[in-house]
Design a protein around this motif. Structure first.
Motif, PDB file in Angstrom:
ATOM      1  N   MET A 264      38.165  19.820  29.252  1.00 30.39           N
ATOM      2  CA  MET A 264      39.248  19.415  28.360  1.00 30.39           C
ATOM      3  C   MET A 264      38.931  18.043  27.770  1.00 30.39           C
ATOM      4  O   MET A 264      38.436  17.152  28.468  1.00 30.39           O
ATOM      5  CB  MET A 264      40.561  19.357  29.157  1.00 30.39           C
ATOM      6  N   ALA A 265      39.193  17.918  26.477  1.00 26.54           N
ATOM      7  CA  ALA A 265      38.881  16.657  25.796  1.00 26.54           C
ATOM      8  C   ALA A 265      39.756  15.532  26.339  1.00 26.54           C
ATOM      9  O   ALA A 265      40.896  15.760  26.727  1.00 26.54           O
ATOM     10  CB  ALA A 265      39.115  16.813  24.304  1.00 26.54           C
ATOM     11  N   ASN A 266      39.193  14.355  26.408  1.00 28.58           N
ATOM     12  CA  ASN A 266      40.017  13.204  26.776  1.00 28.58           C
ATOM     13  C   ASN A 266      40.202  12.318  25.538  1.00 28.58           C
ATOM     14  O   ASN A 266      39.399  12.373  24.592  1.00 28.58           O
ATOM     15  CB  ASN A 266      39.417  12.442  27.963  1.00 28.58           C
ATOM     16  N   PRO A 267      41.257  11.509  25.501  1.00 28.35           N
ATOM     17  CA  PRO A 267      41.567  10.754  24.279  1.00 28.35           C
ATOM     18  C   PRO A 267      40.462   9.799  23.857  1.00 28.35           C
ATOM     19  O   PRO A 267      40.250   9.578  22.660  1.00 28.35           O
ATOM     20  CB  PRO A 267      42.854  10.005  24.642  1.00 28.35           C
ATOM     21  N   THR A 268      39.742   9.244  24.817  1.00 23.58           N
ATOM     22  CA  THR A 268      38.665   8.312  24.464  1.00 23.58           C
ATOM     23  C   THR A 268      37.560   9.040  23.708  1.00 23.58           C
ATOM     24  O   THR A 268      37.012   8.531  22.718  1.00 23.58           O
ATOM     25  CB  THR A 268      38.096   7.658  25.742  1.00 23.58           C
ATOM     26  N   ALA A 269      37.258  10.259  24.151  1.00 22.78           N
ATOM     27  CA  ALA A 269      36.224  11.039  23.468  1.00 22.78           C
ATOM     28  C   ALA A 269      36.688  11.417  22.067  1.00 22.78           C
ATOM     29  O   ALA A 269      35.904  11.387  21.109  1.00 22.78           O
ATOM     30  CB  ALA A 269      35.904  12.293  24.280  1.00 22.78           C
ATOM     31  N   ILE A 270      37.974  11.754  21.946  1.00 21.43           N
ATOM     32  CA  ILE A 270      38.507  12.103  20.617  1.00 21.43           C
ATOM     33  C   ILE A 270      38.413  10.900  19.685  1.00 21.43           C
ATOM     34  O   ILE A 270      38.012  11.005  18.527  1.00 21.43           O
ATOM     35  CB  ILE A 270      39.962  12.594  20.740  1.00 21.43           C
TER      36      ILE A 270
ATOM     37  N   VAL B 100      47.312   8.144  24.193  1.00 23.47           N
ATOM     38  CA  VAL B 100      46.415   7.174  23.547  1.00 23.47           C
ATOM     39  C   VAL B 100      46.457   7.404  22.037  1.00 23.47           C
ATOM     40  O   VAL B 100      46.354   8.546  21.582  1.00 23.47           O
ATOM     41  CB  VAL B 100      44.961   7.338  24.064  1.00 23.47           C
TER      42      VAL B 100
ATOM     43  N   PHE C  39      47.053  11.245  21.531  1.00 18.35           N
ATOM     44  CA  PHE C  39      46.681  12.345  22.421  1.00 18.35           C
ATOM     45  C   PHE C  39      46.678  11.807  23.838  1.00 18.35           C
ATOM     46  O   PHE C  39      46.033  10.789  24.122  1.00 18.35           O
ATOM     47  CB  PHE C  39      45.291  12.883  22.040  1.00 18.35           C
ATOM     48  N   SER C  40      47.424  12.453  24.710  1.00 21.86           N
ATOM     49  CA  SER C  40      47.506  12.039  26.119  1.00 21.86           C
ATOM     50  C   SER C  40      47.877  10.565  26.248  1.00 21.86           C
ATOM     51  O   SER C  40      47.296   9.830  27.057  1.00 21.86           O
ATOM     52  CB  SER C  40      46.185  12.301  26.846  1.00 21.86           C
TER      53      SER C  40
END
Lengths: 139, 147
Positions: free
Chosen positions: B1-7, B134, B131-132
């Motif tokens: 699952m994507a995390n906000p930092t990666a997005i 962030v 997202f999440s």
């Protein structure tokens, strides 16, 4: 004309400070970006028509008492009226050096008919008054 | 699952790829007044500090019909003479500007071209996309105040 603006702003601000009523000058100023906005819970002063004349010129000023509480706005209107109605004039000062205003030897006087009307808004209560300031055009 | 930092990293890469080769560069400007009198607008001294936004934002000038919920909104029809509150929309990365900077009363946006011409914008409002918990994008509405 500039001295009239500065003097009237300080006349209101300095005297209303003891009642904890803030005064805000609504003006376009890139050096103070938020100054073009009307402020809630403040007495907003906006200068309108300027009519220079050889002897006595006039400056139209809009006084907007804006508060989220209508009854507080009414109390503030009374405070502004008490101040304006105390003598209906004030001595004009030169605020080129804001820390040391200097009297220029002339006065600013205004209408005795001071009428505040409500301007409808959903979010706050807004009492407005247009007042004509008369003054010798010094600078 | 994507995390906000990666997005956010992907968003920043997208900014670099999507930006046209425009000669205009976008800066954030902090106005600092020292001494003087804010009430009357007689400042002692004024300093403008311009910082280049990195990554550079994507911006556009929305036409009248693009503002509002409906393209045919009667209140926004040209015949009404109503002027839209904002005339530029800028999509900014949180890496380039923080939410505190966007709400700073002494913050302006400035564009400069290679000839030294600049245009100054007032920040009217902004919307956040997150997202999440962030922030990953800000849509900032601007009003041109000085060319």
């Amino acid at each position: 004309v500039r001295q009239t603006r500065d003097t009237f702003l300080h006349f209101l601000s300095d005297n209303l400070a003891s009642s904890s009523i803030p005064v805000h000058n609504v003006r376009r100023d890139t050096q103070k970006p938020d100054s073009s906005l009307y402020k809630q819970n403040a007495v907003n002063i906006k200068f309108l028509n300027v009519t220079p004349e050889v002897h006595i010129g006039t400056t139209l000023v809009e006084i907007c008492v804006i508060h989220v509480d209508e009854l507080t706005a009414l109390t503030w209107v009374k405070a502004v009226f008490d101040l304006l109605g105390a003598a209906y004039y004030t001595a004009k000062l030169d605020y080129s050096n804001p820390a040391n205003p200097v009297s220029v030897g002339t006065n600013i006087y205004w209408d005795r008919n001071i009428n505040f009307g409500p301007v409808y808004n959903d979010s706050y209560f807004d009492y407005r008054c247009n007042l004509t300031l008369s003054h010798k055009v010094d600078s | 699952m994507a995390n906000p930092t990666a997005i956010l990293r992907r968003v920043n890469r997208a900014f670099s790829r999507l930006n046209p080769p425009s000669p205009d560069k976008v800066y954030k400007r902090v106005v600092t007044r020292t001494g003087g009198d804010d009430l009357t607008g007689r400042p002692g001294s004024v300093t403008n500090t311009d910082t280049l936004l990195s990554p550079q934002p994507i911006y556009s000038r929305p036409m009248r019909e693009e503002i509002g919920l409906y393209r045919t909104h009667t209140l926004l029809a040209a015949s009404t003479g109503v002027e839209p509150a904002a005339n530029w929309v800028m999509t900014v990365s949180p890496t380039a500007m923080s939410i505190n900077e966007l709400s700073n009363k002494d913050m302006l946006i400035v564009t400069k071209d290679v000839l030294g011409n600049e245009e100054v914008f007032l920040i009217q409002d902004y919307e956040t996309t997150g997202f999440s918990g962030v922030d990953i994008l800000y849509d900032v509405r601007l009003k041109s105040i000085k060319r």
